[in-house]
Design a protein around this motif. Structure first.
Motif, mmCIF file in Angstrom:
data_model
loop_
_atom_site.group_PDB
_atom_site.id
_atom_site.type_symbol
_atom_site.label_atom_id
_atom_site.label_comp_id
_atom_site.label_asym_id
_atom_site.label_seq_id
_atom_site.Cartn_x
_atom_site.Cartn_y
_atom_site.Cartn_z
ATOM 1 N N GLN A 23 -35.283 17.598 -26.154
ATOM 2 C CA GLN A 23 -36.556 17.987 -26.466
ATOM 3 C C GLN A 23 -36.662 17.703 -28.103
ATOM 4 O OE1 GLN A 23 -37.661 21.804 -25.288
ATOM 5 N NE2 GLN A 23 -37.307 21.622 -23.171
ATOM 6 N N PRO A 24 -38.075 17.204 -28.388
ATOM 7 C CA PRO A 24 -38.415 16.903 -29.832
ATOM 8 C C PRO A 24 -38.386 18.134 -30.595
ATOM 9 C CG PRO A 24 -40.293 16.720 -28.640
ATOM 10 C CD PRO A 24 -39.147 16.925 -27.454
ATOM 11 N N ALA A 25 -37.937 17.872 -32.001
ATOM 12 C CA ALA A 25 -37.890 19.094 -32.933
ATOM 13 C C ALA A 25 -39.528 19.294 -32.925
ATOM 14 C CB ALA A 25 -37.405 18.731 -34.054
ATOM 15 N N PRO A 26 -40.117 20.595 -32.987
ATOM 16 C CA PRO A 26 -41.367 20.791 -33.224
ATOM 17 C C PRO A 26 -41.872 20.638 -34.673
ATOM 18 C CG PRO A 26 -40.150 22.866 -32.946
ATOM 19 C CD PRO A 26 -39.422 21.570 -32.833
ATOM 20 N N ALA A 27 -41.031 20.691 -35.746
ATOM 21 C CA ALA A 27 -41.483 20.510 -37.144
ATOM 22 C C ALA A 27 -40.099 20.469 -37.763
ATOM 23 C CB ALA A 27 -42.077 21.857 -37.531
ATOM 24 N N ALA A 62 -26.717 21.434 -34.551
ATOM 25 C CA ALA A 62 -27.531 21.123 -33.224
ATOM 26 C C ALA A 62 -27.119 19.434 -33.035
ATOM 27 C CB ALA A 62 -28.870 21.155 -33.508
ATOM 28 N N LEU A 63 -27.231 19.175 -31.751
ATOM 29 C CA LEU A 63 -26.797 17.792 -31.320
ATOM 30 C C LEU A 63 -28.167 17.081 -31.374
ATOM 31 C CD1 LEU A 63 -24.668 18.941 -28.404
ATOM 32 C CD2 LEU A 63 -24.003 17.733 -30.163
ATOM 33 N N VAL A 64 -28.263 15.833 -32.148
ATOM 34 C CA VAL A 64 -29.434 15.190 -32.365
ATOM 35 C C VAL A 64 -29.014 13.599 -31.944
ATOM 36 C CG1 VAL A 64 -30.942 14.348 -34.279
ATOM 37 C CG2 VAL A 64 -30.053 16.787 -34.273
ATOM 38 N N LEU A 65 -30.038 13.230 -31.167
ATOM 39 C CA LEU A 65 -29.882 11.691 -31.045
ATOM 40 C C LEU A 65 -31.228 10.941 -31.789
ATOM 41 C CD1 LEU A 65 -28.421 9.842 -28.736
ATOM 42 C CD2 LEU A 65 -30.524 10.091 -27.281
ATOM 43 N N ASP A 66 -30.334 9.848 -32.689
ATOM 44 C CA ASP A 66 -31.442 9.454 -33.356
ATOM 45 C C ASP A 66 -32.042 8.151 -32.925
ATOM 46 O OD1 ASP A 66 -29.641 7.202 -33.693
ATOM 47 O OD2 ASP A 66 -28.829 7.948 -35.673
ATOM 48 N N ALA A 67 -33.008 7.555 -33.641
ATOM 49 C CA ALA A 67 -33.687 6.541 -33.182
ATOM 50 C C ALA A 67 -32.845 5.289 -32.742
ATOM 51 C CB ALA A 67 -34.888 6.142 -34.105
ATOM 52 N N GLN A 68 -31.672 5.331 -33.218
ATOM 53 C CA GLN A 68 -30.922 4.062 -33.065
ATOM 54 C C GLN A 68 -29.927 4.448 -31.770
ATOM 55 O OE1 GLN A 68 -31.311 5.077 -36.325
ATOM 56 N NE2 GLN A 68 -32.905 3.475 -36.142
ATOM 57 N N GLU A 70 -27.725 6.975 -31.905
ATOM 58 C CA GLU A 70 -26.580 7.583 -32.223
ATOM 59 C C GLU A 70 -26.565 9.134 -32.065
ATOM 60 O OE1 GLU A 70 -22.741 7.193 -33.550
ATOM 61 O OE2 GLU A 70 -23.958 5.407 -33.831
ATOM 62 N N LEU A 71 -25.542 9.866 -31.721
ATOM 63 C CA LEU A 71 -25.493 11.247 -31.650
ATOM 64 C C LEU A 71 -24.735 11.667 -33.039
ATOM 65 C CD1 LEU A 71 -24.078 11.888 -27.928
ATOM 66 C CD2 LEU A 71 -26.278 12.912 -29.254
ATOM 67 N N TRP A 72 -25.353 12.796 -33.533
ATOM 68 C CA TRP A 72 -24.922 13.596 -34.604
ATOM 69 C C TRP A 72 -24.972 15.080 -34.565
ATOM 70 C CZ3 TRP A 72 -23.963 10.627 -38.889
ATOM 71 C CH2 TRP A 72 -24.399 9.186 -39.023
ATOM 72 N N ILE A 73 -24.125 15.688 -35.224
ATOM 73 C CA ILE A 73 -24.253 17.182 -35.190
ATOM 74 C C ILE A 73 -25.105 17.369 -36.460
ATOM 75 C CG2 ILE A 73 -22.913 19.433 -35.390
ATOM 76 C CD1 ILE A 73 -21.269 18.419 -33.443
ATOM 77 N N ARG A 74 -26.199 17.921 -36.480
ATOM 78 C CA ARG A 74 -26.844 18.351 -37.898
ATOM 79 C C ARG A 74 -27.360 19.760 -37.955
ATOM 80 N NH1 ARG A 74 -29.919 13.239 -38.048
ATOM 81 N NH2 ARG A 74 -28.465 11.605 -38.832
ATOM 82 N N GLU A 75 -27.278 20.091 -39.294
ATOM 83 C CA GLU A 75 -27.671 21.654 -39.597
ATOM 84 C C GLU A 75 -29.041 21.485 -39.365
ATOM 85 O OE1 GLU A 75 -25.937 19.481 -41.490
ATOM 86 O OE2 GLU A 75 -24.454 20.703 -42.727
ATOM 87 N N GLY A 76 -29.664 22.765 -38.894
ATOM 88 C CA GLY A 76 -31.063 22.839 -38.268
ATOM 89 C C GLY A 76 -32.147 22.212 -39.527
ATOM 90 N N ARG A 80 -35.574 16.762 -38.639
ATOM 91 C CA ARG A 80 -36.821 16.114 -38.798
ATOM 92 C C ARG A 80 -37.853 16.297 -37.548
ATOM 93 N NH1 ARG A 80 -35.073 16.698 -43.072
ATOM 94 N NH2 ARG A 80 -36.453 18.689 -42.768
ATOM 95 N N ALA A 81 -39.220 16.421 -37.582
ATOM 96 C CA ALA A 81 -40.042 16.748 -36.517
ATOM 97 C C ALA A 81 -40.043 15.547 -35.717
ATOM 98 C CB ALA A 81 -41.383 17.000 -36.919
ATOM 99 N N GLY A 82 -39.873 15.795 -34.383
ATOM 100 C CA GLY A 82 -39.860 14.681 -33.616
ATOM 101 C C GLY A 82 -38.521 14.235 -32.957
ATOM 102 N N GLU A 83 -37.443 14.360 -33.785
ATOM 103 C CA GLU A 83 -36.108 13.989 -33.498
ATOM 104 C C GLU A 83 -35.583 14.805 -32.188
ATOM 105 O OE1 GLU A 83 -33.712 12.545 -37.298
ATOM 106 O OE2 GLU A 83 -33.780 14.771 -37.149
ATOM 107 N N ARG A 84 -34.766 13.893 -31.227
ATOM 108 C CA ARG A 84 -34.648 14.412 -30.198
ATOM 109 C C ARG A 84 -33.198 15.321 -30.014
ATOM 110 N NH1 ARG A 84 -34.115 8.676 -27.282
ATOM 111 N NH2 ARG A 84 -33.478 8.390 -29.686
#
Length: 371
Positions: A23-27, A62-68, A70-76, A80-84
């Motif tokens: 789900q996209p990050a709301p903000a 959190a587990l984030v899938l970037d625009a390319q 690539e899977l990352w673990i990122r601090e909340g 950024r808004a809209g990232e999956r």
């Protein structure tokens, strides 16, 4: 160190597992409700029918899938808004995320045994094994991070720490303002917090650490003070001369602080994290605050170049069982606790490292503090 096998994702138990839901990050800095919270254990995410491991693993992310893709673990706060962002709570693969905790299982659970506490000053310390791991890390080009508190300087372990830095056993040094201040005070005035090397208070010594800070501030930085000959030996001198990176993070009680100290907490976390993500070993000595902070940034494993996994050796040294237990209770379960004082630990570890070097036919350097 123990290897960690990858799960067999061809097994029947994984056949019905779905892809992870995003789900996209709301903000900016806000995660979607129900986001998956990471641990420091090996984690796999099913994307497009394939199980993948995210980059930069750590707990409390959190587990984030970037625009390319690539899977990352990122601090909340870094999302950024809209990232999956992966959503779901299950860790057994039923929601597309699998956390491998199987290698932690203890077959002897429930059996009565003596000396089974996780941390105890009564347990033997295998210095030979720790020395062997440390030499292995140097020889393979690993990246051991050392996390230290000021007791290491006060307890006369300063020469040993300098030796480890000068001889390639330290990838990066993570510490607070006080470690650098008292190390520099020892270089300039021969005291730490006004105390002589024999443990006696000196006349007017209470102000010497402030005078040391002032000299470094006048020079502009620790490196410039080394170049100017203001700092001529010790831990920070060795870091500068041997190009070992260091991160000094501030606290509300700091004197000065030194010009190199990162005083913004979030900036300090980022600076420490740059080294934590590269670490192949961690040695934490006499610091509860920095040990737990670093432990929260570390995965429990190292991913080798060939994709295989092994445990990340993590050693926590303190004179109190409390600090080591607290670190493990905060999630750094892989930490091996050594309950002793910094001086004894550093002296004995160096002795065993020297023995290991000699046994391998490698050069055994002399005392770097005297050079």
């Amino acid at each position: 160190m123990s290897s960690i096998p990858h799960p067999d994702f061809t097994a029947a138990r994984f056949a019905s597992c779905p892809d992870a839901r995003f789900q996209p990050a709301p903000a900016d800095g806000v995660l979607p409700e129900g986001f998956f919270t990471t641990t420091n254990l090996p984690t796999y995410v099913r994307v497009g029918g394939a199980w993948r491991m995210p980059r930069e693993p750590r707990m409390d992310g959190a587990l984030v899938l970037d625009a390319q893709g690539e899977l990352w673990i990122r601090e909340g706060r870094r999302v950024r808004a809209g990232e999956r962002v992966v959503v779901g709570l299950a860790e057994d693969g039923s929601e597309g995320v699998f956390v491998n905790a199987a290698y932690l299982a203890d077959d002897g659970e429930g059996e009565f045994k003596f000396m089974t506490s996780a941390v105890s000053r009564e347990k033997p310390i295998d210095y030979a094994h720790m020395a062997r791991v440390l030499v292995d890390e140097r020889e393979r080009g690993g990246y051991p991070i050392w996390v230290t508190g000021p007791a290491l300087v006060h307890s006369r372990a300063r020469a040993d720490m300098t030796w480890f830095v000068a001889n390639g056993f330290v990838g990066a040094l993570l510490a607070g303002n006080a470690v650098a201040v008292h190390d520099i005070e020892a270089s300039i005035f021969g005291t730490t917090l006004g105390m002589s090397g024999s443990g006696e208070a000196t006349s007017g010594g209470h102000g010497l650490h402030m005078r040391a800070i002032n000299k470094v501030r006048a020079a502009g930085s620790i490196a410039k003070a080394v170049e100017a000959g203001v700092i001529t030996n010790g831990i920070m001198h060795a870091c500068v001369v041997h190009k070992v990176p260091f991160v000094l993070t501030g606290s509300i009680r700091d004197d000065g602080p030194l010009p190199d100290v990162v005083t913004d907490n979030l900036e300090a976390q980022v600076a420490m994290r740059e080294h934590a993500v590269k670490s192949t070993m961690a040695v934490m000595i006499a610091t509860a605050l920095h040990a737990i902070a670093t432990g929260n940034m570390l995965p429990a494993f190292v991913t080798e170049k060939d994709g295989s996994l092994r445990e990340l050796p993590t050693i926590c040294v303190d004179s109190s069982e409390f600090v080591v237990s607290k670190l493990k209770d905060r999630g750094t379960h892989q930490a091996f606790g050594v309950v002793t004082n910094a001086q004894d630990f550093m002296h004995v570890l160096r002795l065993y490292v020297e023995r290991d070097l000699a046994a391998r036919g490698l050069p055994v350097p002399g005392d770097a503090l005297r050079k």
